[in-house]
Enzyme design. Structure first.
Site, PDB file in Angstrom:
ATOM      1  N   SER A  96      -9.761   1.511   2.551  1.00 19.98           N
ATOM      2  CA  SER A  96      -8.937   2.323   1.672  1.00 19.98           C
ATOM      3  C   SER A  96      -7.830   1.552   0.950  1.00 19.98           C
ATOM      4  CB  SER A  96      -8.285   3.453   2.480  1.00 19.98           C
ATOM      5  OG  SER A  96      -7.426   2.944   3.474  1.00 19.98           O
ATOM      6  N   LYS A 145       0.846  -1.203   0.000  1.00 23.13           N
ATOM      7  CA  LYS A 145       0.000   0.000   0.000  1.00 23.13           C
ATOM      8  C   LYS A 145       0.878   1.250   0.000  1.00 23.13           C
ATOM      9  CE  LYS A 145      -3.990   1.984   2.517  1.00 23.13           C
ATOM     10  NZ  LYS A 145      -4.875   1.826   3.712  1.00 23.13           N
ATOM     11  N   SER A 151      -9.960  -0.714   6.687  1.00 23.96           N
ATOM     12  CA  SER A 151      -9.352  -0.583   5.358  1.00 23.96           C
ATOM     13  C   SER A 151      -8.620  -1.806   4.830  1.00 23.96           C
ATOM     14  CB  SER A 151      -8.414   0.613   5.337  1.00 23.96           C
ATOM     15  OG  SER A 151      -9.169   1.781   5.201  1.00 23.96           O
TER      16      SER A 151
HETATM   17  N1  GLN Z   1     -13.403   3.948   5.958  1.00 26.89           N
HETATM   18  C1  GLN Z   1     -12.725   4.280   7.166  1.00 26.89           C
HETATM   19  C2  GLN Z   1     -12.250   5.714   7.124  1.00 26.89           C
HETATM   20  O1  GLN Z   1     -12.444   6.312   6.137  1.00 26.89           O
HETATM   21  C3  GLN Z   1     -11.579   3.363   7.420  1.00 26.89           C
HETATM   22  C4  GLN Z   1     -10.362   3.753   6.689  1.00 26.89           C
HETATM   23  C5  GLN Z   1      -9.156   2.991   7.123  1.00 26.89           C
HETATM   24  O2  GLN Z   1      -9.228   1.964   7.788  1.00 26.89           O
HETATM   25  N2  GLN Z   1      -7.999   3.554   6.788  1.00 26.89           N
HETATM   26  O3  GLN Z   1     -11.723   6.236   8.042  1.00 26.89           O
END
Ligand code: GLN
Length: 424
Positions: free
Chosen positions: A103, A28, A127
């Protein structure tokens, strides 16, 4: 069709031998790679090249892995679809025309498309698990403190962990074996016991005879009908293999999404203050005083979702509102932890649908941030409680992948891996 999966395609060779020799890994793009740009999916860091490796990258190299690219993601990890990336969206290889989840969408898509054997993501509020569920692969969110965050660009540092994706539970577990363990550069890490297994990979036995599963009723409420049906079919499958289940209740999770977003945005507003055009990344080169240059750099460098969160987080932490929002969210966080402890005193693992909905169509959810936040209802409670969880493919609804989430006690990863492997 790898061009929407990676922000940067670049081969980074590891040691000649080791447990991951011959294994390709997607990383990532918020995990630092020495000499290879690390953008966090943001214009702010479009040309930023880190001078050092994240600890997990050092461990990948030592284990003989070959990194094949830096994968697409929501900007700074803020999103559930990978569509907030400055570099554009990623298609879902398992459900074309749909989002891969977020994400860490690029990492899950890389594994689903066969562009990499395994991948690393990060999970602040789901994410890793969300894209695993949406792309029909396996993803593990480790216990807070199991994996070093050194070199992970911080979003919500008290919530997030780096974790693995694989096509199988065993593949993901093998990658976890390589990255887990204490790191002198991250004081929140520790060595963990593995339930008597010699490694996480060895725990992927598929043996669930005698396993007790608690099903939190609150995490099924409001979920899509097809998702719920697929979930119960998977539970029936586990029962047929000797597991038993009972209902449990987690009354606090009703407040988890609100608490999560207050904490995550507050931490984000502080963590992202370093992007000032002086030390890192984009520099607007504005004439005039420093305040103008700072403002212009951030105006150009950040996308809408990131700006929204910095503004809300700054507000929540401001004098006069701190107790009303931030402190209250911390109280809710403690309550969520306590609820999980009680439920896990009476069950080996908890199970729920990973996501209450199947993957959105590309473009569908961007206009409505609140709708997007609510999709995190089943994943964020786990981060608030610092616990480990795994998402494994449970089947499909209308041809779209559905993931099942197992949640375990702190450092109970081996147990989750054993349970998850029974669904393969
Ligand atoms: N969808 C969640 C957020 O936007 C989780 C994102 C994540 O785990 N980085 O914060």
């Amino acid at each position: 069709m790898a061009d929407d999966i990676f922000i940067t395609e670049e081969t980074i060779e590891g040691a000649d031998d080791g447990p991951l020799a011959g294994t390709t890994v997607a990383v990532k793009d918020n995990i630092s790679t020495e000499g290879v740009r690390t953008t966090c999916g943001s214009r702010m860091l479009e040309e930023y090249v880190p001078p050092y490796d994240a600890t997990v990258v050092t461990r990948l190299k030592e284990a003989g892995a070959t990194i094949v690219g830096k994968s697409n993601m929501d900007e700074f990890g803020m999103g559930t679809t990978t569509e907030t990336s400055y570099f554009g969206s990623t298609d879902n290889p398992a459900a074309p025309g749909h989002v891969p989840g977020g994400s860490s969408g690029g990492s899950a898509a890389a594994v689903a498309a066969g562009e990499a054997d395994v991948a690393l993501g990060s999970d602040t509020g789901g994410s890793i698990r969300c894209p695993a569920a949406f792309c029909g692969v396996v993803g593990i969110k480790p216990t807070y403190g199991l994996v070093s965050r050194y070199g992970l660009v911080a979003y919500g540092n008290s919530l997030e962990q780096i974790g693995p994706f694989g096509e199988t539970v065993e593949d993901a577990a093998q990658l976890l074996d390589v990255i887990a363990g204490s790191d002198e550069r991250d004081a929140t890490t520790r060595e963990a016991p593995t339930d008597g297994d010699s490694s996480y990979a060895d725990a992927a036995t598929g043996d669930v005879d005698g396993l007790t599963i608690g099903v939190p009723t609150e995490l099924l409420e409001g979920a899509d009908e097809g998702v719920v049906e697929t979930f119960w079919d998977a539970i029936a499958d586990l029962e047929a293999q000797g597991a038993t289940y009972h209902d449990v209740s987690l009354p606090s999770v009703e407040h988890a999404v609100e608490a999560y977003y207050v904490i995550a945005m507050s931490e984000a507003s502080s963590n992202l203050a370093r992007f000032d055009g002086v030390r890192y990344g984009h520099d607007a080169d504005a004439d005039g005083n420093w305040n103008d240059a700072f403002a212009q750099t951030r105006e150009d460098g950040f996308g809408d979702e990131v700006k929204r969160r910095i503004l809300l987080g700054t507000y929540a932490l401001s004098a006069g509102y701190h107790d009303k929002y931030y402190k209250k969210a911390q109280d809710a966080r403690a309550w969520v932890k306590q609820d999980f402890d009680e439920a896990l005193a009476e069950a080996d693992v908890l199970a729920s649908p990973t996501m209450p909905v199947p993957p959105f169509e590309l473009g569908e959810s961007l206009d409505d941030p609140l709708q997007m936040y609510l999709a995190d209802a089943n994943t964020v409670p786990v981060n608030l409680a610092d616990l480990p969880a795994i998402s494994v493919p449970a089947g499909e609804t209308d041809g779209l992948p559905v993931g099942l989430q197992f949640i375990g006690p702190a450092f109970g990863e081996a147990r989750l891996i054993r349970a998850g492997s029974a669904l393969e």
